[in-house]
Design a protein around this motif. Structure first.
Motif, PDB file in Angstrom:
ATOM      1  N   SER A 113      19.259   0.286 -12.587  1.00 30.01           N
ATOM      2  CA  SER A 113      18.527   0.038 -13.828  1.00 30.01           C
ATOM      3  C   SER A 113      17.156  -0.535 -13.497  1.00 30.01           C
ATOM      4  CB  SER A 113      19.298  -0.955 -14.717  1.00 30.01           C
ATOM      5  OG  SER A 113      20.576  -0.449 -15.045  1.00 30.01           O
ATOM      6  N   PRO A 114      16.136  -0.205 -14.300  1.00 29.28           N
ATOM      7  CA  PRO A 114      14.780  -0.673 -13.990  1.00 29.28           C
ATOM      8  C   PRO A 114      14.558  -2.121 -14.439  1.00 29.28           C
ATOM      9  CG  PRO A 114      14.752   0.696 -15.956  1.00 29.28           C
ATOM     10  CD  PRO A 114      16.164   0.717 -15.446  1.00 29.28           C
ATOM     11  N   TYR A 115      13.933  -2.896 -13.569  1.00 27.92           N
ATOM     12  CA  TYR A 115      13.557  -4.271 -13.888  1.00 27.92           C
ATOM     13  C   TYR A 115      12.056  -4.424 -13.679  1.00 27.92           C
ATOM     14  CZ  TYR A 115      18.521  -5.462 -13.857  1.00 27.92           C
ATOM     15  OH  TYR A 115      19.865  -5.527 -14.131  1.00 27.92           O
ATOM     16  N   PRO A 116      11.338  -4.967 -14.669  1.00 29.99           N
ATOM     17  CA  PRO A 116       9.888  -5.089 -14.543  1.00 29.99           C
ATOM     18  C   PRO A 116       9.495  -6.239 -13.619  1.00 29.99           C
ATOM     19  CG  PRO A 116      10.613  -6.057 -16.611  1.00 29.99           C
ATOM     20  CD  PRO A 116      11.838  -5.429 -15.982  1.00 29.99           C
ATOM     21  N   LEU A 117       8.532  -5.977 -12.749  1.00 25.66           N
ATOM     22  CA  LEU A 117       7.993  -6.999 -11.858  1.00 25.66           C
ATOM     23  C   LEU A 117       6.912  -7.768 -12.611  1.00 25.66           C
ATOM     24  CD1 LEU A 117       7.765  -8.311  -9.075  1.00 25.66           C
ATOM     25  CD2 LEU A 117       6.315  -6.388  -8.368  1.00 25.66           C
ATOM     26  N   THR A 118       7.140  -9.064 -12.828  1.00 23.67           N
ATOM     27  CA  THR A 118       6.238  -9.858 -13.674  1.00 23.67           C
ATOM     28  C   THR A 118       5.333 -10.791 -12.893  1.00 23.67           C
ATOM     29  OG1 THR A 118       7.906 -11.590 -13.999  1.00 23.67           O
ATOM     30  CG2 THR A 118       7.879  -9.771 -15.589  1.00 23.67           C
TER      31      THR A 118
ATOM     32  N   LEU B 185      13.550 -12.366  -6.157  1.00 22.22           N
ATOM     33  CA  LEU B 185      13.963 -11.898  -4.840  1.00 22.22           C
ATOM     34  C   LEU B 185      12.903 -12.321  -3.835  1.00 22.22           C
ATOM     35  CD1 LEU B 185      15.132  -8.193  -5.441  1.00 22.22           C
ATOM     36  CD2 LEU B 185      16.517 -10.271  -5.499  1.00 22.22           C
ATOM     37  N   THR B 186      13.317 -12.945  -2.756  1.00 25.51           N
ATOM     38  CA  THR B 186      12.402 -13.334  -1.682  1.00 25.51           C
ATOM     39  C   THR B 186      12.654 -12.410  -0.507  1.00 25.51           C
ATOM     40  OG1 THR B 186      12.377 -15.629  -2.428  1.00 25.51           O
ATOM     41  CG2 THR B 186      11.678 -15.201  -0.158  1.00 25.51           C
ATOM     42  N   VAL B 187      11.600 -11.703  -0.068  1.00 26.13           N
ATOM     43  CA  VAL B 187      11.775 -10.581   0.863  1.00 26.13           C
ATOM     44  C   VAL B 187      10.778 -10.680   2.010  1.00 26.13           C
ATOM     45  CG1 VAL B 187      11.770  -8.061   1.092  1.00 26.13           C
ATOM     46  CG2 VAL B 187      12.529  -9.121  -1.055  1.00 26.13           C
ATOM     47  N   ILE B 188      11.314 -10.635   3.241  1.00 23.75           N
ATOM     48  CA  ILE B 188      10.472 -10.507   4.428  1.00 23.75           C
ATOM     49  C   ILE B 188      10.174  -9.025   4.656  1.00 23.75           C
ATOM     50  CG2 ILE B 188      10.376 -10.769   6.940  1.00 23.75           C
ATOM     51  CD1 ILE B 188      12.014 -13.257   6.713  1.00 23.75           C
ATOM     52  N   ARG B 189       8.928  -8.724   4.972  1.00 21.12           N
ATOM     53  CA  ARG B 189       8.554  -7.336   5.269  1.00 21.12           C
ATOM     54  C   ARG B 189       8.815  -7.048   6.745  1.00 21.12           C
ATOM     55  NH1 ARG B 189       4.711  -3.760   7.103  1.00 21.12           N
ATOM     56  NH2 ARG B 189       4.158  -2.030   5.698  1.00 21.12           N
ATOM     57  N   TYR B 190       9.680  -6.056   6.994  1.00 18.23           N
ATOM     58  CA  TYR B 190       9.959  -5.601   8.355  1.00 18.23           C
ATOM     59  C   TYR B 190       9.391  -4.196   8.527  1.00 18.23           C
ATOM     60  CZ  TYR B 190      13.364  -9.420   8.675  1.00 18.23           C
ATOM     61  OH  TYR B 190      13.969 -10.644   8.692  1.00 18.23           O
ATOM     62  N   GLU B 191       8.802  -3.930   9.674  1.00 15.94           N
ATOM     63  CA  GLU B 191       8.244  -2.604   9.924  1.00 15.94           C
ATOM     64  C   GLU B 191       9.321  -1.525   9.878  1.00 15.94           C
ATOM     65  OE1 GLU B 191       5.200  -1.390  10.058  1.00 15.94           O
ATOM     66  OE2 GLU B 191       4.599  -3.401   9.456  1.00 15.94           O
ATOM     67  N   THR B 192      10.541  -1.882  10.246  1.00 15.21           N
ATOM     68  CA  THR B 192      11.641  -0.913  10.222  1.00 15.21           C
ATOM     69  C   THR B 192      12.442  -0.986   8.926  1.00 15.21           C
ATOM     70  OG1 THR B 192      13.076  -2.517  11.349  1.00 15.21           O
ATOM     71  CG2 THR B 192      11.884  -0.931  12.727  1.00 15.21           C
ATOM     72  N   GLY B 193      12.044  -1.849   8.003  1.00 12.73           N
ATOM     73  CA  GLY B 193      12.784  -2.027   6.755  1.00 12.73           C
ATOM     74  C   GLY B 193      12.221  -1.164   5.643  1.00 12.73           C
ATOM     75  N   VAL B 194      12.891  -0.074   5.336  1.00 12.34           N
ATOM     76  CA  VAL B 194      12.333   0.869   4.364  1.00 12.34           C
ATOM     77  C   VAL B 194      12.232   0.239   2.974  1.00 12.34           C
ATOM     78  CG1 VAL B 194      12.986   2.965   5.589  1.00 12.34           C
ATOM     79  CG2 VAL B 194      14.638   1.884   4.060  1.00 12.34           C
ATOM     80  N   ILE B 195      13.231  -0.527   2.565  1.00 15.15           N
ATOM     81  CA  ILE B 195      13.180  -1.136   1.238  1.00 15.15           C
ATOM     82  C   ILE B 195      12.235  -2.331   1.230  1.00 15.15           C
ATOM     83  CG2 ILE B 195      14.493  -2.368  -0.520  1.00 15.15           C
ATOM     84  CD1 ILE B 195      15.088   0.523  -0.657  1.00 15.15           C
ATOM     85  N   SER B 196      12.230  -3.121   2.280  1.00 13.21           N
ATOM     86  CA  SER B 196      11.344  -4.289   2.296  1.00 13.21           C
ATOM     87  C   SER B 196       9.882  -3.849   2.234  1.00 13.21           C
ATOM     88  CB  SER B 196      11.598  -5.157   3.527  1.00 13.21           C
ATOM     89  OG  SER B 196      11.144  -4.546   4.719  1.00 13.21           O
ATOM     90  N   LYS B 197       9.528  -2.786   2.947  1.00 10.15           N
ATOM     91  CA  LYS B 197       8.152  -2.291   2.874  1.00 10.15           C
ATOM     92  C   LYS B 197       7.844  -1.748   1.488  1.00 10.15           C
ATOM     93  CE  LYS B 197       8.201   0.461   6.487  1.00 10.15           C
ATOM     94  NZ  LYS B 197       7.709   1.374   7.549  1.00 10.15           N
ATOM     95  N   CYS B 198       8.814  -1.063   0.887  1.00 12.20           N
ATOM     96  CA  CYS B 198       8.633  -0.537  -0.466  1.00 12.20           C
ATOM     97  C   CYS B 198       8.390  -1.668  -1.458  1.00 12.20           C
ATOM     98  CB  CYS B 198       9.853   0.280  -0.854  1.00 12.20           C
ATOM     99  SG  CYS B 198       9.793   0.994  -2.510  1.00 12.20           S
ATOM    100  N   LEU B 199       9.164  -2.732  -1.370  1.00 14.26           N
ATOM    101  CA  LEU B 199       8.984  -3.863  -2.279  1.00 14.26           C
ATOM    102  C   LEU B 199       7.622  -4.526  -2.075  1.00 14.26           C
ATOM    103  CD1 LEU B 199      12.528  -5.495  -2.179  1.00 14.26           C
ATOM    104  CD2 LEU B 199      11.416  -4.510  -4.191  1.00 14.26           C
ATOM    105  N   HIS B 200       7.218  -4.682  -0.836  1.00 11.68           N
ATOM    106  CA  HIS B 200       5.941  -5.343  -0.564  1.00 11.68           C
ATOM    107  C   HIS B 200       4.752  -4.529  -1.049  1.00 11.68           C
ATOM    108  CE1 HIS B 200       6.441  -9.068   2.011  1.00 11.68           C
ATOM    109  NE2 HIS B 200       7.684  -8.722   1.715  1.00 11.68           N
ATOM    110  N   ASP B 201       4.953  -3.247  -1.296  1.00 17.74           N
ATOM    111  CA  ASP B 201       3.880  -2.403  -1.829  1.00 17.74           C
ATOM    112  C   ASP B 201       3.804  -2.450  -3.357  1.00 17.74           C
ATOM    113  OD1 ASP B 201       3.122  -1.599   0.689  1.00 17.74           O
ATOM    114  OD2 ASP B 201       4.313   0.256   0.655  1.00 17.74           O
ATOM    115  N   GLN B 202       4.792  -3.066  -4.002  1.00 19.81           N
ATOM    116  CA  GLN B 202       4.810  -3.101  -5.464  1.00 19.81           C
ATOM    117  C   GLN B 202       3.760  -4.074  -5.999  1.00 19.81           C
ATOM    118  OE1 GLN B 202       6.999  -0.880  -7.077  1.00 19.81           O
ATOM    119  NE2 GLN B 202       7.202  -0.318  -4.912  1.00 19.81           N
ATOM    120  N   ARG B 203       3.333  -3.816  -7.234  1.00 20.47           N
ATOM    121  CA  ARG B 203       2.376  -4.683  -7.908  1.00 20.47           C
ATOM    122  C   ARG B 203       2.951  -5.112  -9.251  1.00 20.47           C
ATOM    123  NH1 ARG B 203      -2.600  -4.931  -5.875  1.00 20.47           N
ATOM    124  NH2 ARG B 203      -3.512  -5.466  -7.896  1.00 20.47           N
ATOM    125  N   VAL B 204       2.420  -6.189  -9.776  1.00 21.30           N
ATOM    126  CA  VAL B 204       2.848  -6.670 -11.081  1.00 21.30           C
ATOM    127  C   VAL B 204       2.688  -5.555 -12.118  1.00 21.30           C
ATOM    128  CG1 VAL B 204       2.275  -8.270 -12.956  1.00 21.30           C
ATOM    129  CG2 VAL B 204       2.377  -9.090 -10.586  1.00 21.30           C
TER     130      VAL B 204
END
Length: 265
Positions: free
Chosen positions: A36-41, A100-119
């Motif tokens: 389900s979609p959750y808005p990033l605020t 959600l608190t997320v460390i960006r890993y170069e090999t982490g496909v989801i962590s990199k995806c999250l770090h690219d998100q904007r409000v």
């Protein structure tokens, strides 16, 4: 040092707006079996490679989960559906949002995806899903051993116990590479000042000159010095990389901690 994204004033997480809220007694509890979609605020930059993402919920709603449970974050990457478990770092029971608190890993496909998100973006998630979680009254002495982003389920549980003023003494060992990698450092220091039942110990693999606490990887000696001894009212929560968890579990078994007292969120 905590820095903030150059977002509009109401979308960046300030230190004041990020204070731990008190859960509401009567809220709608949300749990989904499909993404389900959750808005990033809002987004906060915690360290050089760590961000905390705040997602909006209805004002009278909260996630249906216990401290230590997790969500799945879903994404389509290079045409393939991918999901990874993430444990909210926010206080369980909080209405109106979760973090959600997320460390960006170069090999982490989801962590990199999250770090690219904007409000304003939305992120697909499902759950909650049950993990090794805290239940009120399960222990009087609670040890936590975390490596890196493994701290996120720990802070959720620690915030819960301290906010509810439960009768439990808490012992946290937090392992990182450098001082710059310590997530929530300001909060740990505030908790040490405010809560005599909270104890926090840091271990760094690459300490700077004059570092006063533990150095190197977590050893049996460090665990014995800083964790509560095994007993009927002791539980331990562990979260880190698989090699770290395997090594810790072996050490703890050798020091008399029963298997049922060691919990992996």
């Amino acid at each position: 040092v905590v820095s903030f994204l150059n977002e509009p004033r109401d979308s960046a997480l300030s230190q004041d707006s990020f204070e731990v809220p008190v859960p509401m007694d009567r809220v709608t509890r949300i749990k989904t079996t499909t993404p389900s979609p959750y808005p990033l605020t809002a987004i906060r930059i915690d360290t050089h490679n760590t961000k905390t993402f705040r997602f909006g919920l209805p004002a009278d709603a909260t996630l249906d989960m216990l401290p230590g449970d997790h969500l799945y974050v879903h994404a389509t990457i290079n045409g393939k559906s991918v999901k990874r478990p993430y444990m909210p770092s926010s206080l369980p029971g909080t209405a109106g949002f979760f973090d959600l608190t997320v460390i960006r890993y170069e090999t982490g496909v989801i962590s990199k995806c999250l770090h690219d998100q904007r409000v304003g973006d939305t992120v697909l998630m499902s759950g909650s899903h049950q993990g090794g979680h805290w239940v009120d009254g399960m222990a009087k002495k609670v040890g936590f051993v975390a490596g890196g982003t493994g701290i996120t389920p720990m802070i959720s549980i620690i915030r819960w116990i301290l906010t509810k003023r439960l009768d439990a003494e808490l012992f946290l060992i937090f392992a990182n590479k450098t001082e710059a990698d310590i997530i929530f450092r300001d909060e740990w220091e505030q908790d040490l000042r405010a809560h005599p039942n909270f104890h926090c110990y840091h271990a760094l693999e690459q300490p700077s000159a004059g570092w006063p606490e533990e150095t190197g990887r977590i050893t049996a000696d460090i665990l014995c010095r800083h964790l509560p001894p095994p007993g009927p009212e002791t539980v331990l929560f562990l979260c880190g990389t698989p090699p770290m968890m395997n090594a810790l579990e072996e050490i703890l078994r050798g020091h008399g901690y029963p298997e049922e007292s060691v919990i992996l969120p």
